[in-house]
Design a protein around this motif. Structure first.
Motif, PDB file in Angstrom:
ATOM      1  N   PRO A   1       6.118 -10.288  -8.194  1.00 45.18           N
ATOM      2  CA  PRO A   1       5.063 -10.998  -7.364  1.00 45.18           C
ATOM      3  C   PRO A   1       4.777  -9.987  -6.128  1.00 45.18           C
ATOM      4  O   PRO A   1       5.585  -9.435  -5.630  1.00 45.18           O
ATOM      5  CB  PRO A   1       5.803 -12.451  -6.854  1.00 45.18           C
ATOM      6  N   LYS A   2       3.607  -9.960  -5.879  1.00 45.05           N
ATOM      7  CA  LYS A   2       2.870  -9.418  -4.716  1.00 45.05           C
ATOM      8  C   LYS A   2       1.853 -10.151  -4.142  1.00 45.05           C
ATOM      9  O   LYS A   2       1.363 -10.964  -4.709  1.00 45.05           O
ATOM     10  CB  LYS A   2       2.339  -8.010  -5.221  1.00 45.05           C
ATOM     11  N   PRO A   3       1.449  -9.892  -2.792  1.00 50.21           N
ATOM     12  CA  PRO A   3       0.330 -10.401  -2.146  1.00 50.21           C
ATOM     13  C   PRO A   3      -0.739  -9.923  -2.975  1.00 50.21           C
ATOM     14  O   PRO A   3      -0.908  -8.662  -3.239  1.00 50.21           O
ATOM     15  CB  PRO A   3       0.527  -9.975  -0.755  1.00 50.21           C
ATOM     16  N   VAL A   4      -1.848 -10.872  -3.411  1.00 48.94           N
ATOM     17  CA  VAL A   4      -2.978 -10.460  -4.152  1.00 48.94           C
ATOM     18  C   VAL A   4      -4.132 -11.056  -3.437  1.00 48.94           C
ATOM     19  O   VAL A   4      -4.213 -12.242  -3.246  1.00 48.94           O
ATOM     20  CB  VAL A   4      -2.896 -11.051  -5.686  1.00 48.94           C
TER      21      VAL A   4
ATOM     22  N   ARG B   1      -8.953  -5.849   7.191  1.00 50.71           N
ATOM     23  CA  ARG B   1      -7.744  -5.884   7.639  1.00 50.71           C
ATOM     24  C   ARG B   1      -7.311  -7.304   8.255  1.00 50.71           C
ATOM     25  O   ARG B   1      -6.224  -7.659   7.782  1.00 50.71           O
ATOM     26  CB  ARG B   1      -7.947  -5.100   9.216  1.00 50.71           C
ATOM     27  N   PRO B   2      -8.057  -8.171   8.769  1.00 50.10           N
ATOM     28  CA  PRO B   2      -7.537  -9.537   8.920  1.00 50.10           C
ATOM     29  C   PRO B   2      -7.105 -10.365   7.855  1.00 50.10           C
ATOM     30  O   PRO B   2      -6.214 -10.926   7.777  1.00 50.10           O
ATOM     31  CB  PRO B   2      -8.707 -10.021   9.718  1.00 50.10           C
ATOM     32  N   ILE B   3      -7.890 -10.037   6.675  1.00 52.76           N
ATOM     33  CA  ILE B   3      -7.696 -10.713   5.395  1.00 52.76           C
ATOM     34  C   ILE B   3      -6.369 -10.211   4.927  1.00 52.76           C
ATOM     35  O   ILE B   3      -5.605 -11.103   4.459  1.00 52.76           O
ATOM     36  CB  ILE B   3      -8.950 -10.505   4.677  1.00 52.76           C
ATOM     37  N   VAL B   4      -6.246  -9.108   4.798  1.00 51.77           N
ATOM     38  CA  VAL B   4      -4.932  -8.427   4.283  1.00 51.77           C
ATOM     39  C   VAL B   4      -3.810  -9.085   5.080  1.00 51.77           C
ATOM     40  O   VAL B   4      -2.718  -9.417   4.539  1.00 51.77           O
ATOM     41  CB  VAL B   4      -4.938  -7.024   4.260  1.00 51.77           C
ATOM     42  N   GLN B   5      -3.901  -8.968   6.624  1.00 56.06           N
ATOM     43  CA  GLN B   5      -2.889  -9.584   7.333  1.00 56.06           C
ATOM     44  C   GLN B   5      -2.655 -11.183   6.862  1.00 56.06           C
ATOM     45  O   GLN B   5      -1.545 -11.582   7.018  1.00 56.06           O
ATOM     46  CB  GLN B   5      -3.218  -9.512   8.819  1.00 56.06           C
ATOM     47  N   VAL B   6      -3.455 -11.755   6.784  1.00 60.08           N
ATOM     48  CA  VAL B   6      -3.472 -13.409   6.545  1.00 60.08           C
ATOM     49  C   VAL B   6      -2.702 -13.291   5.118  1.00 60.08           C
ATOM     50  O   VAL B   6      -1.771 -14.244   4.777  1.00 60.08           O
ATOM     51  CB  VAL B   6      -4.566 -13.940   6.640  1.00 60.08           C
ATOM     52  N   ALA B   7      -3.211 -12.597   4.174  1.00 63.15           N
ATOM     53  CA  ALA B   7      -2.925 -12.756   2.747  1.00 63.15           C
ATOM     54  C   ALA B   7      -1.285 -12.492   2.805  1.00 63.15           C
ATOM     55  O   ALA B   7      -0.332 -13.016   2.157  1.00 63.15           O
ATOM     56  CB  ALA B   7      -3.464 -11.889   1.734  1.00 63.15           C
ATOM     57  N   VAL B   8      -0.900 -11.397   3.462  1.00 65.15           N
ATOM     58  CA  VAL B   8       0.376 -10.866   3.437  1.00 65.15           C
ATOM     59  C   VAL B   8       1.508 -11.991   4.100  1.00 65.15           C
ATOM     60  O   VAL B   8       2.405 -12.311   3.727  1.00 65.15           O
ATOM     61  CB  VAL B   8       0.754  -9.600   3.884  1.00 65.15           C
ATOM     62  N   ALA B   9       0.860 -12.415   5.122  1.00 63.39           N
ATOM     63  CA  ALA B   9       1.558 -13.708   5.878  1.00 63.39           C
ATOM     64  C   ALA B   9       1.884 -14.695   4.963  1.00 63.39           C
ATOM     65  O   ALA B   9       2.808 -15.444   5.014  1.00 63.39           O
ATOM     66  CB  ALA B   9       0.879 -14.152   7.155  1.00 63.39           C
ATOM     67  N   ARG B  10       0.761 -15.194   4.256  1.00 60.23           N
ATOM     68  CA  ARG B  10       0.737 -16.402   3.433  1.00 60.23           C
ATOM     69  C   ARG B  10       1.711 -16.129   2.295  1.00 60.23           C
ATOM     70  O   ARG B  10       2.377 -17.149   2.098  1.00 60.23           O
ATOM     71  CB  ARG B  10      -0.723 -16.851   2.845  1.00 60.23           C
ATOM     72  N   PHE B  11       1.758 -14.897   1.889  1.00 58.72           N
ATOM     73  CA  PHE B  11       2.679 -14.518   0.739  1.00 58.72           C
ATOM     74  C   PHE B  11       4.156 -14.825   0.986  1.00 58.72           C
ATOM     75  O   PHE B  11       4.837 -15.325   0.488  1.00 58.72           O
ATOM     76  CB  PHE B  11       2.109 -13.156   0.230  1.00 58.72           C
TER      77      PHE B  11
END
Length: 207
Positions: A85-88, A122-132
């Motif tokens: 599993p990885k943030p996608v 950048r903000p989308i990546v940050q949110v995705a990583v935090a959610r993951f």
């Protein structure tokens, strides 16, 4: 590496694996990722063999930029989610609710239905990583709770067998298993499993 302003170890940049079937669009997204401080470790033209590529390049996050995710693409996402599993993040022009739901079910952390905007990367990546990370923490905690419950059931079953066939009370059965576990340098649950196996081999008639 140490941050000269804070004196603390600098956080290494996130490594990204990018999947995009259109070279021109991929180049724009790649530039946006580099400008945002990310490191591109691999760029693929399709999600075929995605699991294999992730295993080799070990990205911190996977970004898929696609017109409309098909069944094969979503299946690759699901296999990745189960095995490694990885943030996608998925950028897509498809805003069908069923497609979005299928993507999320397949393990996509963030589905952006209005396509890719370089300024929002950048903000989308940050949110995705935090959610993951939050989801993985909850998943791990749930698995830990399930394991503890399964262990408790085994220990209770072993205690019950000792109480029935050795005429122990509950405390005596527990302390007998605990003593045996210490002598064998085992976890209590492993000793309980051994006790159950012995009773099963003997048909419940002795230990």
């Amino acid at each position: 590496m140490v941050n000269s302003k804070t004196g603390k170890a600098a956080t290494p940049p996130l490594k990204v694996l990018l999947v995009d079937e259109e070279p021109g669009r991929a180049a724009i997204l790649e530039r946006a990722l580099l400008d945002a401080g990310y490191v591109l470790v691999s760029r693929l033209s399709s999600a075929d063999r995605l699991v294999e590529h992730v295993a080799v390049s070990q990205p911190d996050i996977v970004i898929v930029d696609i017109d409309s995710p098909d069944r094969d693409c979503l299946e690759n996402m699901a296999v990745l989610s189960r095995s490694n599993p990885k943030p996608v993040i998925m950028f897509s022009d498809e805003d069908n609710e069923d497609t979005i739901a299928s993507a999320i079910k397949a393990g996509v952390s963030a589905y952006v239905a209005d396509g890719m905007n370089p300024d929002r990367v950048r903000p989308i990546v940050q949110v995705a990583v935090a959610r993951f990370r939050e989801f993985q923490a909850l998943k791990n905690e749930l698995q830990k709770t399930r394991d503890q419950l399964a262990d408790r059931k085994l220990i209770d079953k072993a205690k019950g067998l000792l109480m029935k066939h050795r005429n122990f009370n509950e405390d005596e059965a527990y302390h007998a298993m605990r003593k045996l576990a210490m002598e064998r340098n085992q976890r209590l649950v492993d000793t309980a499993r051994n006790v159950i196996e012995v009773f099963e081999m003997l048909g419940g008639g002795g230990l």
